[in-house]
Design a protein around this motif. Structure first.
Motif, PDB file in Angstrom:
ATOM      1  N   ALA A 183     -17.165  42.574 -30.702  1.00  0.00           N
ATOM      2  CA  ALA A 183     -15.999  43.084 -29.987  1.00  0.00           C
ATOM      3  C   ALA A 183     -16.155  42.914 -28.482  1.00  0.00           C
ATOM      4  O   ALA A 183     -17.274  42.877 -27.948  1.00  0.00           O
ATOM      5  CB  ALA A 183     -15.778  44.559 -30.321  1.00  0.00           C
ATOM      6  N   ALA A 184     -15.020  42.809 -27.824  1.00  0.00           N
ATOM      7  CA  ALA A 184     -14.950  42.803 -26.366  1.00  0.00           C
ATOM      8  C   ALA A 184     -14.017  43.925 -25.935  1.00  0.00           C
ATOM      9  O   ALA A 184     -12.992  44.194 -26.585  1.00  0.00           O
ATOM     10  CB  ALA A 184     -14.439  41.460 -25.842  1.00  0.00           C
TER      11      ALA A 184
ATOM     12  N   THR B  21      -3.555  36.329 -16.541  1.00  0.00           N
ATOM     13  CA  THR B  21      -4.287  36.266 -17.793  1.00  0.00           C
ATOM     14  C   THR B  21      -5.775  36.390 -17.508  1.00  0.00           C
ATOM     15  O   THR B  21      -6.209  36.328 -16.355  1.00  0.00           O
ATOM     16  CB  THR B  21      -4.016  34.952 -18.547  1.00  0.00           C
ATOM     17  N   ALA B  22      -6.556  36.554 -18.552  1.00  0.00           N
ATOM     18  CA  ALA B  22      -8.017  36.639 -18.419  1.00  0.00           C
ATOM     19  C   ALA B  22      -8.647  35.825 -19.538  1.00  0.00           C
ATOM     20  O   ALA B  22      -8.131  35.800 -20.667  1.00  0.00           O
ATOM     21  CB  ALA B  22      -8.492  38.088 -18.477  1.00  0.00           C
ATOM     22  N   PRO B  23      -9.771  35.135 -19.254  1.00  0.00           N
ATOM     23  CA  PRO B  23     -10.393  34.294 -20.278  1.00  0.00           C
ATOM     24  C   PRO B  23     -11.286  35.105 -21.212  1.00  0.00           C
ATOM     25  O   PRO B  23     -11.873  36.119 -20.834  1.00  0.00           O
ATOM     26  CB  PRO B  23     -11.210  33.300 -19.448  1.00  0.00           C
ATOM     27  N   LEU B  24     -11.386  34.621 -22.427  1.00  0.00           N
ATOM     28  CA  LEU B  24     -12.336  35.138 -23.401  1.00  0.00           C
ATOM     29  C   LEU B  24     -12.835  33.958 -24.218  1.00  0.00           C
ATOM     30  O   LEU B  24     -12.037  33.179 -24.752  1.00  0.00           O
ATOM     31  CB  LEU B  24     -11.683  36.175 -24.319  1.00  0.00           C
ATOM     32  N   VAL B  25     -14.161  33.832 -24.312  1.00  0.00           N
ATOM     33  CA  VAL B  25     -14.780  32.758 -25.081  1.00  0.00           C
ATOM     34  C   VAL B  25     -15.528  33.383 -26.252  1.00  0.00           C
ATOM     35  O   VAL B  25     -16.379  34.252 -26.052  1.00  0.00           O
ATOM     36  CB  VAL B  25     -15.742  31.921 -24.218  1.00  0.00           C
TER      37      VAL B  25
ATOM     38  N   THR C 122     -14.889  42.672 -20.866  1.00  0.00           N
ATOM     39  CA  THR C 122     -16.329  42.886 -20.880  1.00  0.00           C
ATOM     40  C   THR C 122     -16.841  42.842 -22.326  1.00  0.00           C
ATOM     41  O   THR C 122     -16.452  43.674 -23.143  1.00  0.00           O
ATOM     42  CB  THR C 122     -16.683  44.248 -20.269  1.00  0.00           C
ATOM     43  N   PRO C 123     -17.721  41.865 -22.619  1.00  0.00           N
ATOM     44  CA  PRO C 123     -18.077  40.690 -21.822  1.00  0.00           C
ATOM     45  C   PRO C 123     -17.040  39.588 -22.019  1.00  0.00           C
ATOM     46  O   PRO C 123     -16.226  39.661 -22.940  1.00  0.00           O
ATOM     47  CB  PRO C 123     -19.433  40.294 -22.398  1.00  0.00           C
ATOM     48  N   GLN C 124     -17.109  38.558 -21.180  1.00  0.00           N
ATOM     49  CA  GLN C 124     -16.163  37.454 -21.294  1.00  0.00           C
ATOM     50  C   GLN C 124     -16.606  36.412 -22.317  1.00  0.00           C
ATOM     51  O   GLN C 124     -15.809  35.557 -22.681  1.00  0.00           O
ATOM     52  CB  GLN C 124     -15.956  36.779 -19.938  1.00  0.00           C
ATOM     53  N   ARG C 125     -17.850  36.469 -22.742  1.00  0.00           N
ATOM     54  CA  ARG C 125     -18.350  35.603 -23.814  1.00  0.00           C
ATOM     55  C   ARG C 125     -18.935  36.492 -24.882  1.00  0.00           C
ATOM     56  O   ARG C 125     -19.847  37.280 -24.618  1.00  0.00           O
ATOM     57  CB  ARG C 125     -19.425  34.632 -23.296  1.00  0.00           C
TER      58      ARG C 125
ATOM     59  N   ARG D 157      -9.757  47.424 -27.513  1.00  0.00           N
ATOM     60  CA  ARG D 157     -10.880  46.609 -27.992  1.00  0.00           C
ATOM     61  C   ARG D 157     -10.352  45.588 -28.991  1.00  0.00           C
ATOM     62  O   ARG D 157      -9.487  45.896 -29.807  1.00  0.00           O
ATOM     63  CB  ARG D 157     -11.932  47.490 -28.641  1.00  0.00           C
ATOM     64  N   LEU D 158     -10.875  44.380 -28.882  1.00  0.00           N
ATOM     65  CA  LEU D 158     -10.518  43.340 -29.845  1.00  0.00           C
ATOM     66  C   LEU D 158     -11.779  42.652 -30.340  1.00  0.00           C
ATOM     67  O   LEU D 158     -12.806  42.622 -29.655  1.00  0.00           O
ATOM     68  CB  LEU D 158      -9.536  42.334 -29.241  1.00  0.00           C
ATOM     69  N   VAL D 159     -11.706  42.121 -31.545  1.00  0.00           N
ATOM     70  CA  VAL D 159     -12.843  41.477 -32.199  1.00  0.00           C
ATOM     71  C   VAL D 159     -12.576  39.985 -32.273  1.00  0.00           C
ATOM     72  O   VAL D 159     -11.510  39.555 -32.740  1.00  0.00           O
ATOM     73  CB  VAL D 159     -13.067  42.055 -33.615  1.00  0.00           C
ATOM     74  N   GLY D 160     -13.530  39.204 -31.781  1.00  0.00           N
ATOM     75  CA  GLY D 160     -13.414  37.745 -31.847  1.00  0.00           C
ATOM     76  C   GLY D 160     -13.851  37.237 -33.207  1.00  0.00           C
ATOM     77  O   GLY D 160     -15.023  36.959 -33.419  1.00  0.00           O
TER      78      GLY D 160
END
Length: 448
Positions: free
Chosen positions: A79-80, A163-167, A70-73, A129-132
């Motif tokens: 951060a997501a 797996t789960a997508p992250l854009v 959350t969120p996937q984009r 939590r991770l940061v794109g």
């Protein structure tokens, strides 16, 4: 994710190997010294890892995982939140599990967790939590699970398949109300209504080099004494075209894993673009989204692998633009010979916004020659050297080479401005909104 005795056997951990080596050494000393008690103690020490290995190898486990992002984009630099739910679907209580969430290298190191004694049918939730920090399409996971004996001597591993997508898309910076597609600064042709019935209602303008001779309005030409061209039977619709200079040789491209490098940027920007190419992509996203949200029919041209509409000419929406820019990379093209004609054809009589890297007068001469529309073109030329580290130039270039780049950029600005373009330059210390405001506020024919 499951494991059983028919799966891979366990392996010794560092602690188990040290204990096994110590047992062998103790037994050898006992044999040499003739001390029976040392030999017995060594045998006990050697049996422990073996018993632990048998226990772990015979153990069964069945675990299901469900991952929610959350969120996937997310825009770059934000951060997501990831929620990972684990359920023990086996009939027996789980042992000591070490978990590692596998991540792409550009998103950081794997996240590690520990779960002990999960009851049958029970569920536990792990959040992180991770940061794109870098644009792209990623897959989070799969989950790697280690099963350990109570003494930590032997481990077994199993890897899931989910797996789960992250854009991670480019950031969209606020640009204000001006520019093509609506508001002040875009009225000179950005929104234009064309007649659809009757010869007397057809809008006309003076003939420009490159216009189709079939569109010449002979009655008006005879009346005025000059060739006039009809703007015929097009429905009212704003449009906009972006030309992106994605050549790797025209930018300072920073390595994706160079996280420790000090990135120049505006003082109030917590996550400035890492290099000139990222600044260009962020500017394209900001300008393109602003045009698309104002109802413009958007085209984007890069010369190779254009993130543009299909052959049917469907409009490129804001979300689709961001998704395609998320995976846009630098090209190996040596010049803009393919991109410039494609951009001019796509723009037609509508606005054309060019985002250019390190260019000279020869690179923009084709733009001046082919761009023959009623709306003045807009161009942003990047000062790529400003993204270099202190004391270092473009790929180790000398000061003289950097000065030559600056001279070529100034000459390109003069060529475009002399042809009626609105043109400005951008450096690492400037925000996209600041550059855009300078661009649309500049009178046509004068450099910013």
């Amino acid at each position: 994710m499951r494991g059983g005795p028919d799966r891979a056997l366990g392996s010794l951990t560092s602690r188990g190997r040290c204990l096994l080596a110590g047992g062998l050494a103790l037994g050898l000393v006992g044999v040499v010294l003739g001390e029976r008690s040392l030999v017995q103690l060594a045998a006990f020490v050697l049996v422990l890892p073996l018993l632990a290995g048998v226990t772990v190898a015979r153990g069964r486990f069945r675990v299901t995982t469900r991952r929610t992002v959350t969120p996937q984009r997310v825009p770059r630099g934000t951060a997501a939140d990831v929620e990972l739910r684990l359920q023990n679907v086996d009939a027996r209580r789980g042992g000591l599990w070490l978990l590692a969430e596998q991540l792409p290298a550009t998103l950081g190191r794997p996240h590690r967790f520990t779960v002990a004694g999960l009851a049958p049918g029970a569920t536990t939730t792990v959040r992180y939590r991770l940061v794109g920090r870098h644009r792209g399409r990623y897959r989070l996971g799969p989950l790697r699970l280690w099963v350990l004996d109570p003494f930590g001597l032997v481990e077994r591993t199993a890897v899931g398949s989910d797996t789960a997508p992250l854009v991670v898309v480019p950031r969209v910076r606020p640009l204000g109300r001006g520019g093509p597609g609506g508001g002040s600064g875009g009225g000179d042709g950005a929104h234009r209504a064309f007649a659809v019935h009757g010869d007397d209602d057809v809008s006309i303008r003076e003939y420009r080099r490159g216009d189709d001779m079939r569109k010449v309005h002979w009655r008006a030409s005879a009346r005025t004494g000059e060739l006039m061209v009809r703007l015929e039977e097009h429905p009212w619709r704003a449009q906009g075209t972006l030309l992106l200079d994605t050549r790797a040789r025209a930018h300072l491209v920073a390595p994706a894993r160079d996280a420790g490098r000090r990135v120049p940027g505006p003082p109030d920007d917590p996550s400035p673009p890492g290099d000139s190419f990222e600044w260009l992509v962020e500017a394209a996203a900001s300008i393109g989204v602003a045009l698309a949200r104002r109802g413009a029919r958007l085209r984007v041209v890069t010369g190779t692998d254009d993130p543009a509409p299909g052959a049917a000419g469907a409009a490129l929406g804001a979300e689709e633009l961001l998704d395609r820019l998320a995976v846009l990379g630098a090209s190996r093209a040596r010049d803009l010979s393919d991109a410039v004609p494609a951009a001019c054809r796509a723009a037609g009589d509508g606005p054309l916004v060019c985002l250019l890297g390190a260019v000279g007068p020869d690179d923009v001469a084709e733009l001046v020659r082919l761009r023959q529309g009623p709306v003045p073109g807009l161009a942003v030329l990047l000062d790529v050297a400003s993204w270099g580290e202190p004391g270092r130039g473009r790929r180790g270039a000398t000061g003289a080479a950097l000065d030559a780049l600056a001279v070529q950029r100034d000459q390109a600005v003069a060529v475009l401005a002399g042809a009626g373009w609105r043109v400005t330059t951008a450096s690492a210390g400037q925000d996209v909104g600041e550059v855009w405001a300078a661009l649309i506020g500049t009178p046509a024919g004068a450099p910013a």
